[in-house]
Write a protein that holds these residues in place. Structure first.
Motif, PDB file in Angstrom:
ATOM      1  N   LYS A 127       0.827  -1.216   0.000  1.00  0.00           N
ATOM      2  CA  LYS A 127       0.000   0.000   0.000  1.00  0.00           C
ATOM      3  C   LYS A 127       0.854   1.257   0.000  1.00  0.00           C
ATOM      4  CE  LYS A 127      -3.977  -2.165   2.264  1.00  0.00           C
ATOM      5  NZ  LYS A 127      -4.861  -2.188   3.466  1.00  0.00           N
ATOM      6  N   GLU A 128       2.046   1.159   0.564  1.00  0.00           N
ATOM      7  CA  GLU A 128       2.920   2.328   0.637  1.00  0.00           C
ATOM      8  C   GLU A 128       3.525   2.693  -0.725  1.00  0.00           C
ATOM      9  OE1 GLU A 128       2.769   0.362   4.632  1.00  0.00           O
ATOM     10  OE2 GLU A 128       2.989  -0.293   2.553  1.00  0.00           O
ATOM     11  N   VAL A 129       3.474   1.757  -1.674  1.00  0.00           N
ATOM     12  CA  VAL A 129       4.004   2.022  -3.016  1.00  0.00           C
ATOM     13  C   VAL A 129       2.851   2.502  -3.892  1.00  0.00           C
ATOM     14  CG1 VAL A 129       5.223   1.074  -5.003  1.00  0.00           C
ATOM     15  CG2 VAL A 129       5.773   0.263  -2.712  1.00  0.00           C
ATOM     16  N   THR A 130       2.709   3.795  -4.027  1.00  0.00           N
ATOM     17  CA  THR A 130       1.613   4.371  -4.802  1.00  0.00           C
ATOM     18  C   THR A 130       2.143   4.846  -6.144  1.00  0.00           C
ATOM     19  OG1 THR A 130       1.981   6.506  -3.722  1.00  0.00           O
ATOM     20  CG2 THR A 130       0.319   5.053  -2.757  1.00  0.00           C
ATOM     21  N   LEU A 131       1.691   4.199  -7.195  1.00  0.00           N
ATOM     22  CA  LEU A 131       2.131   4.526  -8.545  1.00  0.00           C
ATOM     23  C   LEU A 131       0.935   4.982  -9.378  1.00  0.00           C
ATOM     24  CD1 LEU A 131       4.425   1.430  -9.307  1.00  0.00           C
ATOM     25  CD2 LEU A 131       5.104   3.639  -8.348  1.00  0.00           C
ATOM     26  N   SER A 132       1.157   5.977 -10.194  1.00  0.00           N
ATOM     27  CA  SER A 132       0.121   6.415 -11.122  1.00  0.00           C
ATOM     28  C   SER A 132      -0.015   5.387 -12.241  1.00  0.00           C
ATOM     29  CB  SER A 132       0.491   7.775 -11.718  1.00  0.00           C
ATOM     30  OG  SER A 132       1.633   7.643 -12.564  1.00  0.00           O
ATOM     31  N   GLU A 133      -1.025   5.559 -13.080  1.00  0.00           N
ATOM     32  CA  GLU A 133      -1.209   4.637 -14.203  1.00  0.00           C
ATOM     33  C   GLU A 133       0.004   4.654 -15.127  1.00  0.00           C
ATOM     34  OE1 GLU A 133      -4.434   3.903 -17.836  1.00  0.00           O
ATOM     35  OE2 GLU A 133      -5.054   4.930 -15.991  1.00  0.00           O
ATOM     36  N   ALA A 134       0.537   5.846 -15.379  1.00  0.00           N
ATOM     37  CA  ALA A 134       1.724   5.954 -16.239  1.00  0.00           C
ATOM     38  C   ALA A 134       2.944   5.318 -15.584  1.00  0.00           C
ATOM     39  CB  ALA A 134       2.001   7.422 -16.555  1.00  0.00           C
ATOM     40  N   GLU A 135       3.081   5.498 -14.275  1.00  0.00           N
ATOM     41  CA  GLU A 135       4.217   4.904 -13.557  1.00  0.00           C
ATOM     42  C   GLU A 135       4.098   3.379 -13.516  1.00  0.00           C
ATOM     43  OE1 GLU A 135       5.333   8.496 -10.429  1.00  0.00           O
ATOM     44  OE2 GLU A 135       3.719   7.092  -9.941  1.00  0.00           O
ATOM     45  N   LEU A 139       6.854   0.681 -14.887  1.00  0.00           N
ATOM     46  CA  LEU A 139       7.347  -0.465 -14.123  1.00  0.00           C
ATOM     47  C   LEU A 139       7.151  -1.748 -14.920  1.00  0.00           C
ATOM     48  CD1 LEU A 139       8.372  -1.966 -11.622  1.00  0.00           C
ATOM     49  CD2 LEU A 139       6.041  -1.854 -10.710  1.00  0.00           C
ATOM     50  N   CYS A 140       5.990  -1.886 -15.519  1.00  0.00           N
ATOM     51  CA  CYS A 140       5.682  -3.073 -16.318  1.00  0.00           C
ATOM     52  C   CYS A 140       6.685  -3.231 -17.459  1.00  0.00           C
ATOM     53  CB  CYS A 140       4.261  -2.955 -16.863  1.00  0.00           C
ATOM     54  SG  CYS A 140       3.706  -4.382 -17.825  1.00  0.00           S
ATOM     55  N   LEU A 141       6.961  -2.149 -18.170  1.00  0.00           N
ATOM     56  CA  LEU A 141       7.912  -2.196 -19.280  1.00  0.00           C
ATOM     57  C   LEU A 141       9.317  -2.538 -18.780  1.00  0.00           C
ATOM     58  CD1 LEU A 141       6.774   0.905 -21.372  1.00  0.00           C
ATOM     59  CD2 LEU A 141       6.241  -1.501 -21.781  1.00  0.00           C
ATOM     60  N   ASN A 142       9.691  -1.993 -17.619  1.00  0.00           N
ATOM     61  CA  ASN A 142      11.017  -2.278 -17.065  1.00  0.00           C
ATOM     62  C   ASN A 142      11.178  -3.763 -16.755  1.00  0.00           C
ATOM     63  OD1 ASN A 142      11.470   0.448 -17.247  1.00  0.00           O
ATOM     64  ND2 ASN A 142      11.457   0.837 -15.044  1.00  0.00           N
ATOM     65  N   ASN A 220       9.154 -12.708  -8.957  1.00  0.00           N
ATOM     66  CA  ASN A 220      10.534 -13.180  -8.963  1.00  0.00           C
ATOM     67  C   ASN A 220      11.516 -12.057  -9.290  1.00  0.00           C
ATOM     68  OD1 ASN A 220      10.413 -15.834  -8.116  1.00  0.00           O
ATOM     69  ND2 ASN A 220      10.021 -16.650 -10.155  1.00  0.00           N
ATOM     70  N   VAL A 221      11.047 -10.811  -9.213  1.00  0.00           N
ATOM     71  CA  VAL A 221      11.958  -9.679  -9.347  1.00  0.00           C
ATOM     72  C   VAL A 221      11.971  -8.900  -8.036  1.00  0.00           C
ATOM     73  CG1 VAL A 221      11.579  -9.510 -11.836  1.00  0.00           C
ATOM     74  CG2 VAL A 221      10.264  -8.053 -10.296  1.00  0.00           C
ATOM     75  N   VAL A 222      13.076  -8.205  -7.780  1.00  0.00           N
ATOM     76  CA  VAL A 222      13.242  -7.399  -6.572  1.00  0.00           C
ATOM     77  C   VAL A 222      13.418  -5.946  -7.002  1.00  0.00           C
ATOM     78  CG1 VAL A 222      14.535  -7.063  -4.436  1.00  0.00           C
ATOM     79  CG2 VAL A 222      14.401  -9.357  -5.466  1.00  0.00           C
ATOM     80  N   LEU A 223      12.604  -5.065  -6.415  1.00  0.00           N
ATOM     81  CA  LEU A 223      12.648  -3.643  -6.747  1.00  0.00           C
ATOM     82  C   LEU A 223      13.396  -2.876  -5.667  1.00  0.00           C
ATOM     83  CD1 LEU A 223       8.883  -3.148  -7.764  1.00  0.00           C
ATOM     84  CD2 LEU A 223      10.784  -3.996  -9.175  1.00  0.00           C
ATOM     85  N   ASN A 224      14.103  -1.870  -6.093  1.00  0.00           N
ATOM     86  CA  ASN A 224      14.802  -0.975  -5.174  1.00  0.00           C
ATOM     87  C   ASN A 224      13.773  -0.236  -4.313  1.00  0.00           C
ATOM     88  OD1 ASN A 224      16.242   1.101  -3.938  1.00  0.00           O
ATOM     89  ND2 ASN A 224      17.402   1.626  -5.768  1.00  0.00           N
ATOM     90  N   PRO A 225      13.826  -0.358  -2.974  1.00  0.00           N
ATOM     91  CA  PRO A 225      12.822   0.312  -2.129  1.00  0.00           C
ATOM     92  C   PRO A 225      12.876   1.833  -2.219  1.00  0.00           C
ATOM     93  CG  PRO A 225      14.569  -0.639  -0.783  1.00  0.00           C
ATOM     94  CD  PRO A 225      14.780  -1.132  -2.173  1.00  0.00           C
ATOM     95  N   GLU A 226      14.022   2.373  -2.628  1.00  0.00           N
ATOM     96  CA  GLU A 226      14.145   3.822  -2.786  1.00  0.00           C
ATOM     97  C   GLU A 226      13.648   4.296  -4.154  1.00  0.00           C
ATOM     98  OE1 GLU A 226      15.007   5.537  -0.167  1.00  0.00           O
ATOM     99  OE2 GLU A 226      15.346   3.653   0.927  1.00  0.00           O
ATOM    100  N   ASN A 227      13.567   3.358  -5.105  1.00  0.00           N
ATOM    101  CA  ASN A 227      13.133   3.693  -6.457  1.00  0.00           C
ATOM    102  C   ASN A 227      12.514   2.442  -7.075  1.00  0.00           C
ATOM    103  OD1 ASN A 227      12.770   4.432  -9.111  1.00  0.00           O
ATOM    104  ND2 ASN A 227      14.956   4.486  -9.618  1.00  0.00           N
ATOM    105  N   PRO A 228      11.212   2.262  -6.913  1.00  0.00           N
ATOM    106  CA  PRO A 228      10.582   1.004  -7.323  1.00  0.00           C
ATOM    107  C   PRO A 228      10.614   0.731  -8.829  1.00  0.00           C
ATOM    108  CG  PRO A 228       8.928   2.607  -6.657  1.00  0.00           C
ATOM    109  CD  PRO A 228      10.262   3.185  -6.285  1.00  0.00           C
ATOM    110  N   PHE A 229      11.081   1.681  -9.646  1.00  0.00           N
ATOM    111  CA  PHE A 229      11.236   1.421 -11.076  1.00  0.00           C
ATOM    112  C   PHE A 229      12.550   0.704 -11.371  1.00  0.00           C
ATOM    113  CE2 PHE A 229       8.784   5.385 -10.671  1.00  0.00           C
ATOM    114  CZ  PHE A 229       7.583   4.957 -11.228  1.00  0.00           C
TER     115      PHE A 229
END
Length: 354
Positions: A127-135, A139-142, A220-229
Motif C-alpha cells: 500500500k505504501e508504493v503508490t504509482l500512477s497509471e503511467a508509472e 514499471l511493467c515495461l522495465n 521473482n523480481v526485486v525492486l529498489n525500495p528507494e526507487n521502485p522502477f
C-alpha cells in the motif's frame, strides 16, 4: 507496515536443524556473528526459501521441498552453478556465498546467497508504493525489458553452453511436460488429452536459442525500495536453461492475469498485473516482439503451452499433497486450478487459427 518482502515463521514440517546449519555456515563464512535465527518466505511452491539472520548479516538459503522428490527437478547445485556463471554478465542475479552437497547438514543439497533487500511485487503491491497509471506502465515495461536483456546474453561467452540442449527445445518441452503430467495424474485430476494432442500437432520450429529463465514473473523480481522502477534482482533460477525465447514468454504469460479476466483466473492471480497501467497479454507480446526483433507471429501455441505447463506444475504439487508427501495446505485445492486451466486452454484452441 514495511514495503520490503518479509519472512514469517517456518511452516510445519519444514524446519531446519539450526545447530547443523549454523556450524556449517560459520565454517564457510567465518565472519558470521551471534546465534542463528531462521524464518521462511511464504511465497513460492517449489524450492523452499529461508531467511537466515545473524547479528551482523542476513542470508538466504534455498533447498528442495521436503519429502520424496526427483533430484533433476530440484537440483540445487545446478541452480547455484548457473547463478554463479550468469552473474558476471547479468548482474541482477544474487551472489551465491556457499553451496553444500554434504547431506549430513540437511539431508539434501542446498545453497546460500546474499539477501537482496527490496520490494517483491506479489499479489498486491504494498500500500505504501503508490504509482500512477503511467508509472505502473513504466514499471511493467522495465520488468519486460529485464527478460529481454536476459534473452540477449551471449551464453557462449558466459560459459553456459552446458546448461541445456538448445535446438529442439519446443519438441522436448511438449513431450516432457506431457509425460510429467501423465505421471502426476491423480484419481480426481483432469486428463488434458485434447490439449496435449493439439500442442503435439501444432509444434513450431524453435525461433532461436538463448538463456531462458523459465519462471519469469513479477514476484521473482526485486525492486529498489528507494526507487521502485529500478530492478535490483531476479530470483528463482531453478528452471533456467537454453531454449526458445517465445516459450519463455509463454510461460510468463500463463501467470499474467489482467483486469478483464474472469473471476476464476482472478482468484489465481499472484502478481499485480491487474493494475491500471499494466500491459495486457496482447500488448506484452507486441512489445516483446517489437523490441526483440523476432518476426510478428501468432502467439496461440506459446500461450496455450504456458497454461498447460502451469497446469502440469500445479498437478505435480497436488500429487505430492494427495499422496501425503507434503503438509502444505496451499496445494489442497490445486486440482481445481488444473480443471480451470484445461477449460482455458480449450477455449483458446477453439479460437485459434493455427
Amino acid at each position: 507496515m514495511s514495503v520490503l518482502d518479509e519472512a514469517v515463521e517456518v511452516r510445519e514440517g519444514e524446519s531446519l536443524d539450526l545447530n547443523k546449519v549454523d556450524q556449517y555456515l560459520k565454517q564457510v563464512l567465518p565472519d558470521l556473528e551471534g546465534p542463528l535465527t531462521v524464518k521462511q518466505f511464504p511465497g513460492g511452491a517449489s524450492n523452499l526459501t529461508y531467511l537466515l539472520q545473524y547479528l551482523n548479516r542476513d542470508l538466504i538459503l534455498r533447498r528442495p521441498p521436503f519429502g520424496r522428490v526427483a533430484k533433476s527437478a530440484h537440483d540445487m547445485i545446478r541452480e547455484s552453478n548457473i547463478m554463479q556463471a550468469l552473474r558476471p554478465v547479468y548482474p541482477f542475479v544474487p551472489t551465491v556465498l556457499a553451496q553444500c552437497e554434504d547431506h549430513d547438514v540437511m539431508g539434501c543439497d542446498f545453497y546460500v546467497m546474499e539477501r537482496l533487500v527490496g520490494i517483491i511485487p506479489r499479489q498486491e503491491m504494498p500500500k505504501e508504493v503508490t504509482l500512477s497509471e503511467a508509472e505502473t506502465r513504466q514499471l511493467c515495461l522495465n520488468v519486460i525489458d529485464k527478460l529481454l536483456e536476459l534473452h540477449q546474453v551471449d551464453y557462449k561467452k558466459a560459459g553456459l553452453e552446458g546448461i541445456g540442449k538448445g535446438e529442439g527445445y519446443v519438441k522436448r518441452q511438449i513431450e516432457g511436460w506431457s509425460d510429467r503430467y501423465v505421471k502426476a495424474m491423480t484419481d480426481d485430476a483432469i486428463s488434458f488429452e485434447t490439449v496435449m494432442a493439439w500442442l503435439k500437432d501444432k509444434m513450431p520450429d524453435d525461433v532461436g536459442t538463448c538463456i531462458i529463465h523459465n519462471d519469469y514473473r513479477f514476484d521473482n523480481v526485486v525492486l529498489n525500495p528507494e526507487n521502485p522502477f529500478d530492478i535490483i534482482g531476479v530470483l528463482d533460477w531453478e528452471m533456467a536453461t537454453l531454449g526458445d525465447p517465445l516459450m519463455d514468454l509463454g510461460n510468463s504469460l500463463a501467470y499474467w492475469v489482467q483486469a478483464d479476466d474472469d473471476p476464476q483466473f482472478q482468484f489465481m492471480r499472484r502478481q499485480p498485473t491487474h493494475l491500471k497501467g499494466m500491459l495486457t497479454r496482447e500488448a506484452v507480446i507486441d512489445y516483446y516482439l517489437g523490441k526483440s526483433g523476432l518476426p510478428q507471429t501468432s502467439f496461440d501455441f506459446y500461450e496455450i503451452y504456458g497454461l498447460f505447463r502451469l497446469a502440469a506444475i500445479i498437478q505435480q504439487l497436488y500429487y505430492r499433497y494427495f499422496n501425503g508427501q507434503t503438509k502444505d495446505k496451499r496445494f489442497a485445492g490445486f486440482v481445481h486450478a488444473g480443471r480451470y486451466l484445461e477449460q482455458r486452454c480449450l477455449k483458446l484452441i477453439e479460437k485459434s487459427t493455427l
